[in-house]
Scaffold this motif. Structure first.
Motif, PDB file in Angstrom:
ATOM      1  N   GLU A 297       0.840  -1.210   0.000  1.00 35.70           N
ATOM      2  CA  GLU A 297       0.000   0.000   0.000  1.00 35.70           C
ATOM      3  C   GLU A 297       0.869   1.253   0.000  1.00 35.70           C
ATOM      4  N   ARG A 298       1.920   1.249   0.806  1.00 32.79           N
ATOM      5  CA  ARG A 298       2.810   2.417   0.880  1.00 32.79           C
ATOM      6  C   ARG A 298       3.454   2.703  -0.478  1.00 32.79           C
ATOM      7  N   LEU A 299       3.696   1.631  -1.245  1.00 38.39           N
ATOM      8  CA  LEU A 299       4.320   1.785  -2.564  1.00 38.39           C
ATOM      9  C   LEU A 299       3.298   2.074  -3.667  1.00 38.39           C
ATOM     10  N   GLY A 300       2.026   2.216  -3.252  1.00 37.72           N
ATOM     11  CA  GLY A 300       0.997   2.600  -4.207  1.00 37.72           C
ATOM     12  C   GLY A 300       0.337   1.445  -4.939  1.00 37.72           C
ATOM     13  N   ARG A 301       0.554   0.217  -4.499  1.00 40.38           N
ATOM     14  CA  ARG A 301      -0.065  -0.932  -5.175  1.00 40.38           C
ATOM     15  C   ARG A 301      -1.502  -1.126  -4.679  1.00 40.38           C
ATOM     16  N   SER A 302      -2.357  -1.531  -5.593  1.00 39.24           N
ATOM     17  CA  SER A 302      -3.750  -1.827  -5.224  1.00 39.24           C
ATOM     18  C   SER A 302      -3.831  -3.224  -4.627  1.00 39.24           C
ATOM     19  N   ALA A 303      -4.967  -3.522  -3.983  1.00 37.09           N
ATOM     20  CA  ALA A 303      -5.169  -4.839  -3.382  1.00 37.09           C
ATOM     21  C   ALA A 303      -5.086  -5.941  -4.439  1.00 37.09           C
ATOM     22  N   SER A 304      -5.643  -5.667  -5.641  1.00 40.45           N
ATOM     23  CA  SER A 304      -5.612  -6.682  -6.700  1.00 40.45           C
ATOM     24  C   SER A 304      -4.189  -6.926  -7.188  1.00 40.45           C
ATOM     25  N   GLN A 305      -3.366  -5.875  -7.236  1.00 44.52           N
ATOM     26  CA  GLN A 305      -1.972  -6.042  -7.643  1.00 44.52           C
ATOM     27  C   GLN A 305      -1.198  -6.862  -6.616  1.00 44.52           C
ATOM     28  N   ILE A 306      -1.442  -6.573  -5.344  1.00 45.41           N
ATOM     29  CA  ILE A 306      -0.765  -7.319  -4.273  1.00 45.41           C
ATOM     30  C   ILE A 306      -1.179  -8.786  -4.321  1.00 45.41           C
ATOM     31  N   ALA A 308      -2.189 -10.492  -6.961  1.00 41.80           N
ATOM     32  CA  ALA A 308      -1.578 -11.127  -8.138  1.00 41.80           C
ATOM     33  C   ALA A 308      -0.099 -11.422  -7.899  1.00 41.80           C
ATOM     34  N   GLU A 309       0.604 -10.483  -7.279  1.00 44.10           N
ATOM     35  CA  GLU A 309       2.041 -10.658  -7.048  1.00 44.10           C
ATOM     36  C   GLU A 309       2.331 -11.724  -5.986  1.00 44.10           C
ATOM     37  N   SER A 310       1.467 -11.827  -4.981  1.00 43.37           N
ATOM     38  CA  SER A 310       1.710 -12.767  -3.876  1.00 43.37           C
ATOM     39  C   SER A 310       1.062 -14.123  -4.096  1.00 43.37           C
ATOM     40  N   HIS A 311       0.215 -14.241  -5.156  1.00 49.23           N
ATOM     41  CA  HIS A 311      -0.516 -15.479  -5.446  1.00 49.23           C
ATOM     42  C   HIS A 311      -1.430 -15.878  -4.280  1.00 49.23           C
ATOM     43  N   LYS A 312      -2.011 -14.883  -3.622  1.00 48.72           N
ATOM     44  CA  LYS A 312      -2.936 -15.123  -2.517  1.00 48.72           C
ATOM     45  C   LYS A 312      -4.336 -14.689  -2.927  1.00 48.72           C
ATOM     46  N   ALA A 313      -5.344 -15.312  -2.306  1.00 44.86           N
ATOM     47  CA  ALA A 313      -6.736 -14.967  -2.624  1.00 44.86           C
ATOM     48  C   ALA A 313      -7.006 -13.504  -2.273  1.00 44.86           C
ATOM     49  N   PRO A 314      -7.740 -12.780  -3.125  1.00 47.91           N
ATOM     50  CA  PRO A 314      -8.024 -11.362  -2.868  1.00 47.91           C
ATOM     51  C   PRO A 314      -8.647 -11.105  -1.499  1.00 47.91           C
ATOM     52  N   PHE A 315      -9.517 -12.010  -1.034  1.00 52.30           N
ATOM     53  CA  PHE A 315     -10.161 -11.759   0.250  1.00 52.30           C
ATOM     54  C   PHE A 315      -9.158 -11.851   1.402  1.00 52.30           C
ATOM     55  N   LEU A 316      -8.078 -12.666   1.221  1.00 51.95           N
ATOM     56  CA  LEU A 316      -7.031 -12.719   2.246  1.00 51.95           C
ATOM     57  C   LEU A 316      -6.270 -11.396   2.287  1.00 51.95           C
ATOM     58  N   ILE A 317      -6.018 -10.823   1.111  1.00 50.25           N
ATOM     59  CA  ILE A 317      -5.345  -9.518   1.060  1.00 50.25           C
ATOM     60  C   ILE A 317      -6.206  -8.482   1.779  1.00 50.25           C
ATOM     61  N   SER A 318      -7.508  -8.529   1.539  1.00 44.02           N
ATOM     62  CA  SER A 318      -8.421  -7.588   2.208  1.00 44.02           C
ATOM     63  C   SER A 318      -8.397  -7.785   3.715  1.00 44.02           C
ATOM     64  N   MET A 319      -8.337  -9.050   4.151  1.00 46.18           N
ATOM     65  CA  MET A 319      -8.287  -9.345   5.579  1.00 46.18           C
ATOM     66  C   MET A 319      -7.009  -8.781   6.202  1.00 46.18           C
ATOM     67  N   TRP A 320      -5.861  -9.019   5.540  1.00 42.86           N
ATOM     68  CA  TRP A 320      -4.589  -8.520   6.067  1.00 42.86           C
ATOM     69  C   TRP A 320      -4.536  -6.999   6.004  1.00 42.86           C
ATOM     70  N   GLN A 321      -5.197  -6.425   4.995  1.00 42.68           N
ATOM     71  CA  GLN A 321      -5.270  -4.977   4.863  1.00 42.68           C
ATOM     72  C   GLN A 321      -5.992  -4.378   6.073  1.00 42.68           C
ATOM     73  N   LYS A 322      -7.101  -4.987   6.453  1.00 43.45           N
ATOM     74  CA  LYS A 322      -7.890  -4.517   7.597  1.00 43.45           C
ATOM     75  C   LYS A 322      -7.100  -4.695   8.890  1.00 43.45           C
ATOM     76  N   GLU A 323      -6.442  -5.846   9.032  1.00 49.11           N
ATOM     77  CA  GLU A 323      -5.662  -6.097  10.254  1.00 49.11           C
ATOM     78  C   GLU A 323      -4.474  -5.139  10.352  1.00 49.11           C
ATOM     79  N   GLY A 324      -3.932  -4.767   9.192  1.00 51.32           N
ATOM     80  CA  GLY A 324      -2.765  -3.889   9.180  1.00 51.32           C
ATOM     81  C   GLY A 324      -3.041  -2.497   9.700  1.00 51.32           C
ATOM     82  N   THR A 325      -4.314  -2.075   9.705  1.00 49.93           N
ATOM     83  CA  THR A 325      -4.643  -0.732  10.201  1.00 49.93           C
ATOM     84  C   THR A 325      -4.370  -0.597  11.692  1.00 49.93           C
ATOM     85  N   LYS A 326      -4.214  -1.722  12.385  1.00 46.43           N
ATOM     86  CA  LYS A 326      -4.003  -1.687  13.838  1.00 46.43           C
ATOM     87  C   LYS A 326      -2.527  -1.731  14.223  1.00 46.43           C
ATOM     88  N   PHE A 327      -1.658  -1.798  13.207  1.00 44.41           N
ATOM     89  CA  PHE A 327      -0.219  -1.880  13.474  1.00 44.41           C
ATOM     90  C   PHE A 327       0.537  -0.862  12.642  1.00 44.41           C
TER      91      PHE A 327
END
Length: 375
Positions: A297-306, A308-327
């Motif tokens: 996110e800091r580097l300007g990548r969208s959730a869909s780009q992250i 695709a690059e990590s080969h993880k399900a989009p909903f997992l990226i969304s979950m980690w995105q939400k959890e990341g707001t607390k750290f």
């Protein structure tokens, strides 16, 4: 990225077997026990049809395979069973050390001795290869191994000349389709929420434990009865055998900043004698996933780009995105560094669970404290 398989997928092989195509030599190779067992069981059921398991005549070679005995079995017509079945798991025979490949036993002599030594001049694996290259139609030889060295001539021969079934673990990206097939086979359907909940449980696992998962899906089928649509609530109720469940709950407590619950769950893992390096590794994987998303996110990548690059399900990226707001990134990095150090020093003994308690307490702290920098 994994290299392309040089063998048949288990599902493809099973369809061939169901169509009555019984090969003379089958190699079941791979580290996924669920598929190895499924392929072997399906093949034997197809060969023996209605013969009960305890009445099947199968010759087994687990070690120190006697080549003369094997030769006799392969080439002797079975008078009663209709088909000779031989099962070989001899690790030494199937996985000859690379430096030993091609070495021939020393031989000597003239005249008649020359004929005798002609056969013995071949290595044991070369003799075995010759036997497998000429198996009669009334015989099926089944080879099974977790791993085989693809550099060996013998392995290349098996891949080219026999039915080679690749039982590699399933990549987590393909878990939803695998779960769908499991539910379908049991007459049910796992809805999107149920599949996502299972993926959440296994977010820190690259290769899902298919044997355990199959057993858990079976439990849902029995529990649901005539109800064919299975939900996340069913998963929460019945997915108790997965060792990842406890770590999933612990990770959730940490990201929710619930210190009391996190330490209670850690105490439960300690009571269960959970292997500390494995527990720390799964916590590390989760924190690194959250950090990966924050950095993206800091580097300007969208959730869909992250995704695709990590080969993880989009909903997992969304979950980690939400959890990341607390750290903050700093807190995540400090926690990761502290866990890395803990894993490196586990062999030294001492108060390792106490140290893990301290790391978790700092991660759960709702405010940044000076102590965070020295975790």
């Amino acid at each position: 990225m994994k290299p392309k398989s040089s063998g048949l997928a288990p599902d493809v092989f099973i369809k061939q077997i169901e169509n009555g195509n019984i090969p003379t030599v089958v190699c079941i190779v791979g580290e996924e026990p669920y598929y190895r067992d499924l392929v072997r069981r399906t093949l034997l059921d197809a060969i023996f049809t209605d013969t009960p398991t305890d009445s099947r005549d199968i010759s087994v070679f687990e070690e120190k395979t006697d080549m003369k005995k094997l030769d006799t079995l392969i080439n002797t017509y079975p008078f009663f069973s209709g088909r000779t079945v031989i099962f070989i798991t001899d690790k030494e025979l199937l996985n000859l050390k690379a430096e030993a490949e091609g070495k021939k036993p020393k031989t000597g002599g003239k005249g008649k001795a020359k004929e005798k030594t002609k056969e013995t001049s071949l290595s044991k694996q070369e003799q075995f290869q010759n036997l497998l290259g000429d198996v009669p139609d009334f015989c099926t030889v089944i080879l099974q191994a977790e791993k085989m060295d693809g550099r060996q001539k013998f392995t290349k021969f098996l891949q080219k000349e026999t039915v080679f079934v690749d039982c590699s673990p399933v990549d987590s990206r393909y878990l939803p389709s695998w779960l769908a097939r499991q539910a379908e086979q049991r007459g049910g359907h796992l809805d999107r929420g149920a599949v996502q909940r299972i993926q959440e449980y296994l977010a820190t696992v690259d290769n899902p434990p298919l044997q355990l998962l199959a057993a858990e899906v079976e439990k849902i089928a029995v529990y649901a009865g005539d109800r064919k649509n299975w939900t996340a609530a069913d998963v929460d109720m019945l997915f108790s055998a997965l060792p990842e469940i406890g770590v999933f709950a612990l990770n959730n407590a940490i990201t929710a900043k619930n210190t009391v619950l996190a330490l209670q769950l850690l105490a439960e893992e300690q009571k269960k004698n959970t292997y500390l390096p494995l527990l720390a590794a799964k916590l590390l994987t989760h924190l690194r996933s959250i950090l990966m998303v924050k950095e993206g996110e800091r580097l300007g990548r969208s959730a869909s780009q992250i995704a695709a690059e990590s080969h993880k399900a989009p909903f997992l990226i969304s979950m980690w995105q939400k959890e990341g707001t607390k750290f903050t990134e700093a807190r995540l990095r400090n926690g990761i560094q502290a866990l890395d150090t803990l894993v490196e020093e586990i062999s030294l003994g001492g108060r390792q669970y106490d140290r893990l308690e301290e790391i978790i307490a700092v991660l759960c702290a709702k405010k940044v404290v000076k102590r965070e920098c020295s975790v």
